[in-house]
Scaffold this active site. Sequence first.
Site, short mmCIF file in Angstrom:
data_model
loop_
_atom_site.label_atom_id
_atom_site.label_comp_id
_atom_site.label_asym_id
_atom_site.label_seq_id
_atom_site.Cartn_x
_atom_site.Cartn_y
_atom_site.Cartn_z
N HIS A 104 35.38 28.47 41.99
CA HIS A 104 36.59 28.61 42.80
C HIS A 104 36.26 28.28 44.26
CE1 HIS A 104 39.55 31.20 40.26
NE2 HIS A 104 38.98 30.24 39.55
N TYR A 131 45.03 38.34 46.32
CA TYR A 131 44.96 39.75 46.74
C TYR A 131 46.26 40.01 47.50
CZ TYR A 131 39.83 39.51 46.08
OH TYR A 131 38.56 39.36 45.57
C1 PHB Z 1 37.72 40.89 38.77
O1 PHB Z 1 38.06 39.79 38.30
O2 PHB Z 1 37.44 41.85 38.04
C2 PHB Z 1 37.66 41.06 40.24
C3 PHB Z 1 37.81 39.96 41.06
C4 PHB Z 1 37.77 40.13 42.45
C5 PHB Z 1 37.58 41.38 42.98
C6 PHB Z 1 37.39 42.47 42.16
C7 PHB Z 1 37.44 42.32 40.78
O3 PHB Z 1 37.56 41.53 44.33
#
Ligand code: PHB
Length: 389
Positions: A72, A200
């Site tokens: 990514h 996020y």
């Molecule tokens: C996950 O895919 O479990 C994951 C990805 C990013 C994060 C935390 C967990 O910051």
Amino acid sequence: MKTQVAIIGGGPAGLLLGHLLRAEGVDCIVLERQSGDHVLSRIRAGVLEQVTVGLMERLGLDARMKAEGLPHGGFNLADGERLIRIDVAGLTGQSVMVYGQTELTRDLMEAAPARALEVIYQVSDVALHEIDGDAPYVTYTCDGQARRVDARIVVGCDGFHGPSRRAIPEQVGRGFERVYPFGWLGILADVPPCNHELIYANHERGFALASMRSATRSRYYIDVPLTERIEDWPDDRIWDELAVRLGPDAAAHITRGPAIEKSIAPLRSFVFEPMRHGSLLLCGDAAHIVPPTGAKGLNLAASDVHYAAQALIALFRHGDGDAVAGYSGKALARVWKSERFSWSLTKLMHRFPEDGPFERRMQVAELDYIASSEAAQRAIAENYVGLPV
Ligand code: PHB
Ligand code: RFL
């Protein structure tokens, strides 16, 4: 039994360290409380930094990761209607790898027999002895029998609740802790992700994260008060909440499906100093915890292991004990920076119950600044992709 390094804990940190030591001809043994299947059933991290990927490459255990993992080059911060893309590849020249902790652990586990890495599963009553001196030993029970392994060094890779950190005398060590007033409710489902990169989101109803394990497996999280019980969250309630918090654009692309796994994890920041006492070294969650917002936990475990392996190879191959003495300082310098990043991203992206309108305006101002400043985006990108070791 006698060995050079006794490793307590066969999670990612313990297995990675075991492999790095065996690759350099250092004798070691890994003692794990659970069965291998149980270790693989824990759904945790999903994003690997370059450091973690690099260690798997160095071991020649990167074939499946390269074939199945998803590189990514960016991720997104969502705030209401707005989506701020952090162009990690453009700003740092590097990318992260989406590859589950479960898969990485499986690769390490399956390679162990062929590389003469001995892992003893389902041990109980693990106790550390004489770690102040040069001849520590570990006692444990296996198949109902009391056993003992003598070593020159013991490495605690036994997670937050393991016995290793507690073996350090109280007057020598100190823990620094921040507990957050919410947990992350995670859902894993065999459905395509709603977006090709992670999102996020900070929504007025709370935090949400859209992540993935592959093109056909999604991982989502929402934050919930610590008083919530998973039984009160049927799948549809989680999907409804995700659709609201992630915003209409992402919601339009969410495919719903039955949960394969569902759990609530509390959020904590924790650092224990020092990370070495006498002949005991601590690596990974045994020494520190980060809230998962920065995707740093597993990656910090990997960088600790990198420093620990360097120090132990210097000791056993070149008789250089200084490297072991310097382990804690080296590891902690990187740990605190990752703690800061994880804490600041957690503060930016969550609605804390104690926060009022002022704190919310601060979040909006910071997101505005990030949206408008390449320097701010670069600072986030270089932390997300992982600081150098
Ligand atoms: C996950 O895919 O479990 C994951 C990805 C990013 C994060 C935390 C967990 O910051
Ligand atoms: P682990 O994985 O906890 O492994 C420790 C091992 O020690 C064993 N053990 C014992 N063995 C013998 N005797 C005893 N008495 C023992 N007590 C315990 C345990 O059975 C276990 O097998 O620690 P390690 O190896 O340090 O690895 C750390 C990572 O697991 C952790 O930091 C990450 O999962 C954190 N994390 C994330 N990290 C990332 O880098 N990127 C992410 O995207 C990310 N997402 C996450 C996460 C953690 C989460 N949860 C559930 C805490 C998402 C979540 C939801």
